[in-house]
Design an enzyme around this catalytic site. Structure first.
Site: not given
Ligand code: DGY
Length: 321
Positions: A239, A268, A286
């Protein structure tokens, strides 16, 4: 009367059709990103919602939605959902674990390799027409094979990344909230549990796979970057916010680490514009879980949870505070 739900973002039509068999569905196939107020308005009177990380679920919102019973997040990460608030307002919440482990681990490797071996940087150079001759020292980078892989966050995805390192003859160090069992460490290419500091000092390639929370914010900031080898790479498929992007930009600019591969960013889809001025960073939007099969599995899993939760069953991936 079927319960009514909001599907807050665009989704696979087959999943929408399946949801329509169980619910009155308000869809958003134009994929507008709702403002917090618009989200609130659209959730009014709904019993459920299928959401993604762009929807923030918090106490102030839930307080105004007495009919809401469940939010199903189409993601394994759920830092966008305040679980204590869900508990307080009796709203169930779920995520989509497991289905994306292997795909995300594949991508972690792809990003780490592209970063170490300067794949996107050299491709941009080639596309810009700058390739006139072969040189012995063009785009030299560190090896992956035979090096030390440091994984911070050794959950299911971290372990899947570690397993892949066997074929690259790498030594694996990891740091995690808790130590794995000896069997799990063995299966993760005999990973060794070390402090974050030791991992940063000794690793050639550091990969971040830990969940975001107030405690993990800026797990990698200036002090941590200062511990890393100048030849090391840093890859983040977890993240944004786990890395202090301003500190990372300074470290990359001053070549205090060799390079970074980033799939996630603080704030983001906006990101710090200075990343675009650096050659030694690979940037992706992402997409770590974005294989066709896996994104469909995530959407179906979110639908499974919502269907269970709104038909009196326990959602398979019910989250607890
Ligand atoms: C998740 O599954 O957490 C990925 O980052 C997609 O948002």
């Amino acid at each position: 009367m079927k319960p009514s739900i909001l599907v807050a973002r665009a989704i696979f039509p087959a999943v929408l059709e399946r949801l329509s068999e169980h619910f009155e569905v308000e869809a958003n196939q134009k994929d507008e990103v709702f403002s917090p107020d618009e989200l609130r308005q659209r959730l009014m009177g709904k019993q459920g919602a299928l959401i993604t990380g762009s929807a923030r679920i918090h106490a102030e919102l839930l307080q105004q939605l007495p009919e809401l019973k469940m939010v199903a997040n189409m993601a394994v990460g759920y830092d966008n959902i305040d679980l204590l608030a869900c508990q307080k307002y009796h709203v169930m919440a779920s995520n989509t674990p497991d289905v994306l482990n292997e795909t995300t681990a594949d991508f972690g490797w792809a990003l780490m390799m592209a970063t170490a071996r300067r794949i996107t940087e050299s491709e941009h150079w080639l596309r810009a027409g700058q390739w006139e001759k072969w040189r012995y020292d063009s785009f030299l980078g560190p090896d992956l094979h035979g090096s030390v892989l440091g994984i911070i966050g050794m959950g299911r995805i971290g372990q899947a990344i570690a397993r892949r390192s066997l074929g690259f003859n790498m030594r694996v160090l990891y740091h995690n909230r808790s130590r794995l069992s000896p069997e799990q460490e063995m299966a993760a290419n005999q990973a060794s549990y070390v402090s974050k500091e030791q991992l940063l000092r000794e690793s050639d390639h550091v990969v971040l796979v830990l969940p975001y929370s107030a405690e993990t914010r800026h797990t990698i900031a200036a002090a941590e970057l200062a511990l890393m080898k100048p030849t090391a790479t840093l890859t983040n498929v977890a993240r944004g916010g786990i890395v202090d992007d301003v500190a990372l930009i300074a470290a990359l600019r001053e070549k205090r680490i060799a390079a970074a591969g980033l799939d996630v960013f603080e704030n983001e889809p906006k990101f710090h514009p200075d990343f675009l001025t650096l050659n030694n960073v690979v940037l992706t939007p992402h997409i770590a879980s974005a294989s066709e099969k896996t994104r469909l599995a995530m959407a179906q899993r979110a639908a499974d949870n919502l269907i269970a939760g709104l038909t009196g069953q326990r959602p398979p991936d019910l989250l607890t505070a």
